[in-house]
Design an enzyme around this catalytic site. Structure first.
Site, PDB file in Angstrom:
ATOM      1  N   HIS A  41       0.794  -1.067   0.033  1.00  0.00           N
ATOM      2  CA  HIS A  41       0.080  -0.162   0.096  1.00  0.00           C
ATOM      3  C   HIS A  41       0.842   1.080   0.190  1.00  0.00           C
ATOM      4  O   HIS A  41       0.588   2.294   0.649  1.00  0.00           O
ATOM      5  CB  HIS A  41      -1.095  -0.022   1.180  1.00  0.00           C
ATOM      6  CG  HIS A  41      -1.955  -1.139   1.108  1.00  0.00           C
ATOM      7  ND1 HIS A  41      -3.124  -0.790   0.363  1.00  0.00           N
ATOM      8  CD2 HIS A  41      -1.912  -2.326   1.533  1.00  0.00           C
ATOM      9  CE1 HIS A  41      -3.704  -1.988   0.656  1.00  0.00           C
ATOM     10  NE2 HIS A  41      -3.322  -2.674   1.466  1.00  0.00           N
ATOM     11  N   ASP A  96      -0.437  -5.062   5.996  1.00  0.00           N
ATOM     12  CA  ASP A  96      -1.684  -6.067   5.469  1.00  0.00           C
ATOM     13  C   ASP A  96      -1.376  -6.102   3.786  1.00  0.00           C
ATOM     14  O   ASP A  96      -0.788  -5.257   3.457  1.00  0.00           O
ATOM     15  CB  ASP A  96      -2.913  -5.587   5.534  1.00  0.00           C
ATOM     16  CG  ASP A  96      -3.063  -4.566   5.233  1.00  0.00           C
ATOM     17  OD1 ASP A  96      -2.268  -3.265   5.223  1.00  0.00           O
ATOM     18  OD2 ASP A  96      -4.408  -4.288   4.752  1.00  0.00           O
ATOM     19  N   GLU A  97      -1.830  -7.299   3.228  1.00  0.00           N
ATOM     20  CA  GLU A  97      -1.979  -7.543   1.762  1.00  0.00           C
ATOM     21  C   GLU A  97      -0.821  -7.058   1.040  1.00  0.00           C
ATOM     22  O   GLU A  97      -0.789  -6.191   0.277  1.00  0.00           O
ATOM     23  CB  GLU A  97      -3.181  -6.555   1.220  1.00  0.00           C
ATOM     24  CG  GLU A  97      -4.611  -6.796   1.724  1.00  0.00           C
ATOM     25  CD  GLU A  97      -5.804  -5.960   1.397  1.00  0.00           C
ATOM     26  OE1 GLU A  97      -6.883  -6.464   1.102  1.00  0.00           O
ATOM     27  OE2 GLU A  97      -5.699  -4.702   1.304  1.00  0.00           O
ATOM     28  N   VAL A  98       0.241  -7.726   1.484  1.00  0.00           N
ATOM     29  CA  VAL A  98       1.497  -7.608   0.723  1.00  0.00           C
ATOM     30  C   VAL A  98       1.730  -8.534  -0.519  1.00  0.00           C
ATOM     31  O   VAL A  98       1.680  -9.796  -0.163  1.00  0.00           O
ATOM     32  CB  VAL A  98       2.717  -7.618   1.588  1.00  0.00           C
ATOM     33  CG1 VAL A  98       4.015  -7.563   1.132  1.00  0.00           C
ATOM     34  CG2 VAL A  98       2.505  -6.606   2.976  1.00  0.00           C
ATOM     35  N   GLU A 137      -1.851  -9.793   9.723  1.00  0.00           N
ATOM     36  CA  GLU A 137      -0.952 -10.635   9.102  1.00  0.00           C
ATOM     37  C   GLU A 137       0.522 -10.602   9.462  1.00  0.00           C
ATOM     38  O   GLU A 137       1.117 -11.569   9.137  1.00  0.00           O
ATOM     39  CB  GLU A 137      -0.846  -9.968   7.280  1.00  0.00           C
ATOM     40  CG  GLU A 137      -2.083 -10.359   6.376  1.00  0.00           C
ATOM     41  CD  GLU A 137      -3.059  -9.441   6.622  1.00  0.00           C
ATOM     42  OE1 GLU A 137      -3.822  -8.737   5.479  1.00  0.00           O
ATOM     43  OE2 GLU A 137      -3.418  -8.615   7.586  1.00  0.00           O
TER      44      GLU A 137
END
Length: 544
Positions: free
Chosen positions: A281, A341-343, A393
């Site tokens: 992000h 998060d969301e890597v 995460e």
């Protein structure tokens, strides 16, 4: 929650509920009148212990004042709250005909609320995770007393008092005899607001802080930057916003803006927790900070694309230390949110520098690269004397974190995740149930209201680690034109779930109170959308 408390609630609903009219509407089969009738003078969220009677007393708006039992205990936070709450209680828009009244209060009307603060407050006090927000409120005839240990409890009690005073049909302000003993169920009652996908102006952020306070939330989780834009104006790295904001002149938050927002929140007992999410992000970071992001490759050549923060070079951590030193100095709260998060690993997998680093370190999984990055970042922030919040995460990928870390659970299957994280001994927040950016037709608030944070397998000790939760508004489809109406009063349902006792869980019983509360917010100037079906407010937004 005692049986007598439930009796008091039921008595109130019977005493003051306003029924709708059930006349046929021009031959149609539907009924005229609101789908859900409103209560009058009932608080939201519901207090821990609440006893009320049908007996009421008039309140003299012309003579009314707030009085400190001990003036030496007061401070600017309390004085400003008095100034703020007087118009919230008595201020009415003059264009509303219903409230134009020549009513004169009787001589025995209530003329003051006595306020007793046990622990003197200071002009420099800030709310904390451990702050005491408990209070008692006793209204008996024309006498009223609000007592609290800390200033933050007084603020919550003033909000409750402002809600139980209401205007009767004769135009006079009244309050029922009421005894309240109240405290929040959870210490962390937050709202995440994303200002990267769409910029939200400072005045609207402040309007939302008012709404948060009036629903007894106490944390503004400010997701200030993301892939799409970098509106935070850094004094240390000005290029970040100059190159990464949508418009560096108009769509940025200056240092002064941020200080003003923190101060506005502090006066309302609200903590501001900034989030600077990484290593993913972070696309907007790369425009103003060369060589921070990972170069993506196709075959043996860079393809012009960039991925997450490059975790290999030492320059990455030199930058992060300088940047977060600035953040630590600007935001006074003990905690900051570090994301995690969301890597996506795809770009890392394509980059020869990172694959070489993996071999050197003996890593067999790219999640170990993420763990390496996060561990370095956590050490930097911990070294600044700050605590940190992280998305789940980081724990799922095995990073070692400090004992006071707060882990935020946001994915589906939250029950198993809450069990796992609390078993590891970490303080935990829940947000999975309360993503308000997802909208649907009808009364979707009932699903938010019904989400119970303790509904997972765990010991009492594990459940004591649940600090509360957050409702989230991600910014893909909201900006200043619709964010307030999209949030409120749907977020109010989350507010009651996080404040009130576990036993207060019936959406059916709550809907009449929520309908009143929504109209209360409209009367106070919020564009709070209708969420319980057809109906009306005596004072509509913009006038009737």
């Amino acid at each position: 929650m005692t049986m007598s408390s439930f009796v008091g609630i039921i008595l109130l609903l019977i005493a003051v509920e306003i029924p709708g009219s059930f006349q046929h509407d021009r031959g149609h089969s539907k009924f005229r009148g609101p789908q859900v009738s409103q209560t009058a003078g009932t608080p939201w969220p519901m207090p821990l212990s609440y006893h009320t009677q049908a007996t009421f007393t008039y309140v003299d708006a012309g003579e009314f004042k707030f009085t400190d039992v001990d003036e030496s205990s007061s401070c600017s936070i309390l004085e400003e709250a008095y100034n703020r709450y007087f118009p919230l209680i008595f201020g009415r828009r003059p264009e509303t005909l219903f409230f134009k009244s020549s009513f004169k209060a009787p001589t025995d009307a209530m003329t003051e609320l006595m306020v007793k603060l046990e622990k003197p407050c200071k002009d420099t006090d800030y709310p904390m995770l451990e702050s005491d927000e408990s209070y008692t409120l006793d209204v008996n005839g024309n006498q009223a007393m609000l007592s609290a240990s800390e200033i933050w409890g007084v603020l919550r009690g003033l909000e409750t008092f402002s809600q139980i005073v209401y205007q009767s049909n004769d135009g006079g302000f009244v309050v029922n005899n009421t005894q309240i003993v109240d405290k929040p169920r959870f210490n962390h009652r937050g709202m995440l607001l994303d200002t990267s996908r769409h910029f939200i102006s400072v005045p609207i952020l402040m309007t939302n802080l008012d709404a948060l306070a009036q629903n007894k939330f106490n944390v503004f989780h400010w997701h200030i930057v993301d892939d799409q834009s970098f509106p935070f104006e850094s004094s240390t790295f000005p290029n970040l916003s100059e190159q990464g904001a949508y418009d560096p002149e108009t769509h940025v938050y200056t240092q002064t803006d941020i200080k003003n927002i923190i101060e506005y929140a502090r006066m309302r007992g609200i903590r501001v927790v900034p989030e600077f999410d990484s290593p993913g992000h972070t696309s907007s970071w790369g425009y103003g900070q060369p060589d921070l992001l990972t170069k993506c490759y196709t075959g043996s050549q860079p393809n012009g694309q960039f991925g997450p923060v490059n975790p290999v070079p030492n320059s990455t951590y030199v930058f992060l230390k300088s940047f977060f030193t600035e953040i630590a100095q600007l935001f006074p709260d003990h905690y900051m949110h570090l994301g995690g998060d969301e890597v996506s690993f795809a770009c890392w997998q394509s980059n020869p520098e990172i694959t070489s680093f993996m071999k050197k370190m003996g890593y067999t999984s790219y999640s170990q690269i993420e763990e390496y990055y996060m561990q370095n970042l956590l050490n930097i922030v911990g070294g600044l004397g700050k605590g940190y919040q992280i998305w789940q995460e980081v724990i799922d990928n095995g990073a070692k974190v400090r004992a006071d870390t707060v882990v935020e659970v946001w994915k589906a299957g939250w029950e198993a995740e809450m069990e796992k994280v609390t078993k590891l001994g970490y303080k935990t927040l829940l947000s999975t149930c309360w993503y308000l950016n997802y909208i649907s037709y009808g009364s979707d608030w009932m699903a938010y209201y019904g989400c119970e944070p303790f509904n997972f397998n765990g010991t009492d000790a594990q459940k004591q680690l649940i600090q509360g939760g957050e409702t989230c508004m991600w910014g893909e489809y909201v900006d200043g034109t619709n964010v307030i109406s999209r949030l409120w009063p749907r977020a109010s349902a989350v507010g009651e779930r996080l404040w009130s006792a576990k036993e207060i869980n019936s959406a059916f019983l709550a809907q009449s109170r929520l309908t009143e509360h929504r109209c209360r917010m409209v009367r106070r100037g919020f564009q709070a959308e209708p969420i319980t079906g057809p109906g009306f407010c005596r004072e509509e937004f913009g006038g009737v």
